[in-house]
Design a protein around this motif. Sequence first.
Motif, PDB file in Angstrom:
ATOM      1  N   TYR A  78       1.369  13.167  -8.128  1.00  0.00           N
ATOM      2  CA  TYR A  78       0.785  13.763  -9.248  1.00  0.00           C
ATOM      3  C   TYR A  78       0.171  12.519 -11.044  1.00  0.00           C
ATOM      4  N   PHE A  79       2.266  12.221 -11.429  1.00  0.00           N
ATOM      5  CA  PHE A  79       2.158  11.615 -12.114  1.00  0.00           C
ATOM      6  C   PHE A  79       2.536  10.204 -11.447  1.00  0.00           C
ATOM      7  N   GLU A  80       2.212   9.613 -10.969  1.00  0.00           N
ATOM      8  CA  GLU A  80       1.910   8.209 -10.254  1.00  0.00           C
ATOM      9  C   GLU A  80       0.474   8.199 -10.520  1.00  0.00           C
ATOM     10  N   GLU A  81      -0.363   8.585  -9.819  1.00  0.00           N
ATOM     11  CA  GLU A  81      -1.665   8.511  -9.769  1.00  0.00           C
ATOM     12  C   GLU A  81      -2.746   7.911 -10.643  1.00  0.00           C
ATOM     13  N   ASP A  82      -3.178   6.518 -10.408  1.00  0.00           N
ATOM     14  CA  ASP A  82      -3.714   6.673 -12.384  1.00  0.00           C
ATOM     15  C   ASP A  82      -5.659   7.265 -12.286  1.00  0.00           C
ATOM     16  N   SER A  83      -5.467   7.690 -11.094  1.00  0.00           N
ATOM     17  CA  SER A  83      -6.362   8.203 -11.410  1.00  0.00           C
ATOM     18  C   SER A  83      -6.635   9.138 -11.889  1.00  0.00           C
ATOM     19  N   ILE A  84      -5.810  10.691 -11.581  1.00  0.00           N
ATOM     20  CA  ILE A  84      -5.884  12.016 -11.915  1.00  0.00           C
ATOM     21  C   ILE A  84      -5.303  12.302 -13.301  1.00  0.00           C
ATOM     22  N   GLU A  85      -6.559  12.226 -13.999  1.00  0.00           N
ATOM     23  CA  GLU A  85      -6.813  13.175 -15.254  1.00  0.00           C
ATOM     24  C   GLU A  85      -6.158  14.130 -15.452  1.00  0.00           C
ATOM     25  N   GLY A  86      -4.853  13.352 -17.095  1.00  0.00           N
ATOM     26  CA  GLY A  86      -4.789  14.942 -17.424  1.00  0.00           C
ATOM     27  C   GLY A  86      -5.077  14.806 -18.845  1.00  0.00           C
TER      28      GLY A  86
ATOM     29  N   LYS B 171      -7.244  -5.679   8.540  1.00  0.00           N
ATOM     30  CA  LYS B 171      -8.208  -7.154   9.595  1.00  0.00           C
ATOM     31  C   LYS B 171      -6.898  -7.558  10.364  1.00  0.00           C
ATOM     32  N   GLU B 172      -5.868  -8.593   8.934  1.00  0.00           N
ATOM     33  CA  GLU B 172      -5.213  -8.912  10.045  1.00  0.00           C
ATOM     34  C   GLU B 172      -4.677  -8.649  10.868  1.00  0.00           C
ATOM     35  N   HIS B 173      -3.696  -7.550  10.584  1.00  0.00           N
ATOM     36  CA  HIS B 173      -2.668  -6.705  11.927  1.00  0.00           C
ATOM     37  C   HIS B 173      -4.122  -5.098  12.495  1.00  0.00           C
ATOM     38  N   SER B 174      -5.066  -5.536  12.906  1.00  0.00           N
ATOM     39  CA  SER B 174      -5.616  -4.903  13.569  1.00  0.00           C
ATOM     40  C   SER B 174      -5.264  -3.737  14.442  1.00  0.00           C
ATOM     41  N   ASP B 175      -4.340  -3.874  15.559  1.00  0.00           N
ATOM     42  CA  ASP B 175      -3.751  -2.922  16.264  1.00  0.00           C
ATOM     43  C   ASP B 175      -3.097  -2.423  15.705  1.00  0.00           C
ATOM     44  N   ARG B 176      -2.526  -2.766  14.335  1.00  0.00           N
ATOM     45  CA  ARG B 176      -1.569  -2.010  13.833  1.00  0.00           C
ATOM     46  C   ARG B 176      -2.169  -0.525  12.940  1.00  0.00           C
ATOM     47  N   ILE B 177      -1.357   0.087  11.881  1.00  0.00           N
ATOM     48  CA  ILE B 177      -1.418   1.152  10.919  1.00  0.00           C
ATOM     49  C   ILE B 177      -0.106   0.583   9.635  1.00  0.00           C
ATOM     50  N   ILE B 178      -1.573  -0.225   9.077  1.00  0.00           N
ATOM     51  CA  ILE B 178      -0.816  -0.219   7.878  1.00  0.00           C
ATOM     52  C   ILE B 178       0.216   0.321   6.533  1.00  0.00           C
ATOM     53  N   VAL B 179       1.406   0.276   5.923  1.00  0.00           N
ATOM     54  CA  VAL B 179       1.403   1.517   5.441  1.00  0.00           C
ATOM     55  C   VAL B 179       1.931   0.471   4.207  1.00  0.00           C
ATOM     56  N   TYR B 180       0.887   1.418   3.334  1.00  0.00           N
ATOM     57  CA  TYR B 180       1.035   0.056   1.750  1.00  0.00           C
ATOM     58  C   TYR B 180       1.860   1.147   0.630  1.00  0.00           C
ATOM     59  N   ARG B 181       3.035   0.016   0.347  1.00  0.00           N
ATOM     60  CA  ARG B 181       3.627   0.815  -1.750  1.00  0.00           C
ATOM     61  C   ARG B 181       2.591   0.402  -2.152  1.00  0.00           C
ATOM     62  N   LEU B 182       3.000   1.587  -3.349  1.00  0.00           N
ATOM     63  CA  LEU B 182       2.748   1.376  -4.388  1.00  0.00           C
ATOM     64  C   LEU B 182       3.186   2.688  -5.932  1.00  0.00           C
ATOM     65  N   GLY B 183       3.972   1.837  -6.181  1.00  0.00           N
ATOM     66  CA  GLY B 183       5.079   2.378  -6.413  1.00  0.00           C
ATOM     67  C   GLY B 183       6.045   3.356  -6.873  1.00  0.00           C
ATOM     68  N   ASP B 184       6.060   4.476  -6.565  1.00  0.00           N
ATOM     69  CA  ASP B 184       7.255   5.405  -5.464  1.00  0.00           C
ATOM     70  C   ASP B 184       7.018   5.972  -4.474  1.00  0.00           C
ATOM     71  N   PHE B 185       5.460   5.328  -3.884  1.00  0.00           N
ATOM     72  CA  PHE B 185       4.847   5.936  -2.610  1.00  0.00           C
ATOM     73  C   PHE B 185       4.505   5.287  -1.593  1.00  0.00           C
ATOM     74  N   TYR B 186       4.981   5.666  -0.490  1.00  0.00           N
ATOM     75  CA  TYR B 186       4.257   4.586   1.043  1.00  0.00           C
ATOM     76  C   TYR B 186       2.885   4.998   1.389  1.00  0.00           C
ATOM     77  N   GLU B 187       1.389   4.491   1.804  1.00  0.00           N
ATOM     78  CA  GLU B 187       0.647   5.191   1.314  1.00  0.00           C
ATOM     79  C   GLU B 187      -0.281   4.729   2.712  1.00  0.00           C
ATOM     80  N   VAL B 188      -1.141   5.352   3.114  1.00  0.00           N
ATOM     81  CA  VAL B 188      -1.836   5.301   4.473  1.00  0.00           C
ATOM     82  C   VAL B 188      -3.871   5.394   4.679  1.00  0.00           C
ATOM     83  N   PHE B 189      -4.329   4.701   4.406  1.00  0.00           N
ATOM     84  CA  PHE B 189      -6.001   5.106   3.883  1.00  0.00           C
ATOM     85  C   PHE B 189      -6.997   4.653   4.962  1.00  0.00           C
TER      86      PHE B 189
END
Length: 332
Positions: free
Chosen positions: A86-94, A193-211
Amino acid sequence: MRLNLETKTKEQELVKAYLEENASETLAEKINSGTPFEKDGKIFINKKTLDGFMKYASSEARKLALKGANSACVEDKVVYGWAIHYFEEDSIEGTLFNADGTKYKPAPKPMPAQVRKVEAKKPEQRQAALFDFMEPEKSEPEVNDENGDNEDEQPSQEKIDEILAEIAEEEKSDAEPEKPVSPIWQKYQKLQKEHSDRIIVYRLGDFYEVFGDNAVTLSDELGLTLTGRNVGLESRVPMIGFPYHAADNYLRKITQKHKIAVAETPDDVKLLPEPEEDDDELTEDEMREFDGDIEEPQDLDNEPDDGFDTSAFDKTALAILDAIFGEKLILR
């Protein structure tokens, strides 16, 4: 790490204590100072409070209930994960503040103007005159243009609706320019696209995220809440996340079924190895590598039967054994 968060309940005190212990310097700066936020074509300072988080957590709990949860109880680690997100995500409006520090108040929407209904006047009845009984003059034939259309002919209602629809579409395209796609989503798509056979786990700040679809799959397997991120598309992209301090546990669970690539940054991507399957039977080469050379079994049928080899034993002890077993031993 000190955080400028006001607490009103015991639950809020627990969340604040967790954030002060686990938040990074970047996240602490976001909480204390706020972040830029665009709304109504203007830039404001977005600051979030624990009251706002409690509303967000209640919304996430309702989502869990809709997914068929058997209980309204939520584990502490899940709630703390929601807090970081909640506090990390920029798109959440406070709470939004103007540049001068005053609280932003949206302008009231104008009330729609009331339309007065005007009744059409009834045509006045008049007494017939002499000219009404006279034959009308013959009109000249209608002149069509080169395309055969009548110049004085009024367009049909269908044609009018078509023209109005075109004008409305042009005004809409001018008034609502396409939103730019988020750079984060562009980088994630490039890595996928570069690693189509794998799941990309992307780090954003204090979180790892998958889309995307992978987030939907892992949400069910790991029991994580499926949320969404606004990346500039028509609809929000499905997303899951887990905090960095619990990453080893989650990554180990994911690799039990899937091949993954962890992106600390777009240029720092690590391909995690696939889990090795246990094999109960070892090959001969593996046994030699593990425990030295294996001595091949000898063919005892071809050995000469010349008695038991007693050269390594004490002869006095052998004599006693020979007496006990009734002269069964043959000394050589």
